[in-house]
Design an enzyme around this catalytic site. Structure first.
Site, PDB file in Angstrom:
ATOM      1  N   ASP A  86     -54.757 -42.583  58.204  1.00  0.00           N
ATOM      2  CA  ASP A  86     -55.788 -42.903  57.221  1.00  0.00           C
ATOM      3  C   ASP A  86     -55.319 -42.275  55.914  1.00  0.00           C
ATOM      4  O   ASP A  86     -55.494 -41.081  55.697  1.00  0.00           O
ATOM      5  CB  ASP A  86     -57.139 -42.330  57.653  1.00  0.00           C
ATOM      6  CG  ASP A  86     -58.242 -42.645  56.667  1.00  0.00           C
ATOM      7  OD1 ASP A  86     -58.225 -43.743  56.066  1.00  0.00           O
ATOM      8  OD2 ASP A  86     -59.135 -41.785  56.484  1.00  0.00           O
TER       9      ASP A  86
ATOM     10  N   GLU B  61     -54.069 -47.706  57.434  1.00  0.00           N
ATOM     11  CA  GLU B  61     -55.186 -48.446  56.861  1.00  0.00           C
ATOM     12  C   GLU B  61     -54.717 -49.200  55.621  1.00  0.00           C
ATOM     13  O   GLU B  61     -54.083 -48.629  54.739  1.00  0.00           O
ATOM     14  CB  GLU B  61     -56.332 -47.508  56.497  1.00  0.00           C
ATOM     15  CG  GLU B  61     -57.554 -48.266  55.984  1.00  0.00           C
ATOM     16  CD  GLU B  61     -58.744 -47.368  55.752  1.00  0.00           C
ATOM     17  OE1 GLU B  61     -59.476 -47.101  56.728  1.00  0.00           O
ATOM     18  OE2 GLU B  61     -58.924 -46.921  54.615  1.00  0.00           O
TER      19      GLU B  61
ATOM     20  N   ASP C  48     -61.727 -38.254  58.054  1.00  0.00           N
ATOM     21  CA  ASP C  48     -60.378 -38.821  57.923  1.00  0.00           C
ATOM     22  C   ASP C  48     -59.631 -38.753  59.259  1.00  0.00           C
ATOM     23  O   ASP C  48     -58.851 -39.644  59.593  1.00  0.00           O
ATOM     24  CB  ASP C  48     -59.577 -38.076  56.849  1.00  0.00           C
ATOM     25  CG  ASP C  48     -60.332 -37.961  55.547  1.00  0.00           C
ATOM     26  OD1 ASP C  48     -60.252 -38.893  54.733  1.00  0.00           O
ATOM     27  OD2 ASP C  48     -61.035 -36.944  55.361  1.00  0.00           O
TER      28      ASP C  48
END
Length: 182
Positions: free
Chosen positions: A7, A68, A141
């Protein structure tokens, strides 16, 4: 299949590794967050992220890396840092020869919760349930990185097989066209 989920973020970059196969609950291998100080210049922050991702890749030796996909936000500074961190993650994975997959936030949320509009709390709760953890990984996160890895285990394999089939068919079509041209 072992997947490293990333992430991306310049201040906090979530990192999560799971082992799994489609149709079965994955297992947690490792989870954490790479942090960089906001008062450091961007180039040095990216170097620190690169070093941390190198350690994770060397330590955990994933079969694939799921990052991501960066999407447009209202805050240009935030999206720039996120995009730069994602680029570093993809670079490190590619340097080691690992396949990299990009997953959108809504794709990950849908895979984990069943809704592409789920909130961070729902994602954290489902990651906790799927991996049979005692508590949601913190900060968010870290949970998001695990969600990316789980999403890739569950969906990435099918996507990769589909793309391989399309690529094979294109190769057959090119070969067939070459034969007809003679």
């Amino acid at each position: 299949m072992r997947v490293l989920g990333i992430d991306p973020g310049l201040t906090r970059c979530g990192l999560g590794v799971v082992d799994g196969v489609p149709g079965r609950p994955p297992t947690l291998v490792a989870v954490g967050v790479a942090r960089t100080p906001p008062d450091l210049d961007t180039a040095r922050r990216l170097v620190r992220l690169e070093a941390e991702i190198e350690i994770w890749i060397s330590t955990h030796r994933p079969d694939a890396v799921a990052v991501e996909r960066v999407f447009a936000q209202h805050n240009v500074q935030t999206v720039m840092g996120t995009a730069q961190a994602a680029g570093v993650a993809m670079l490190v994975a590619a340097r080691h020869g690992y396949p990299v997959a990009l997953h959108t936030p809504s794709e990950v949320k849908a895979a984990i919760t069943g809704s592409g509009r789920a909130g961070k709390d729902q994602v954290g709760s489902m990651v906790t349930r799927i991996l049979r953890l005692d508590a949601p990984p913190k900060p968010a996160d870290a949970a998001d990185a695990l969600a990316l890895a789980i999403c890739h285990v569950w969906r990435g394999g099918a996507q990769n097989r589909l793309q391989d089939a399309i690529d094979r068919q294109r190769q057959v079509d090119r070969t067939t066209q070459g034969v007809r041209a003679r």
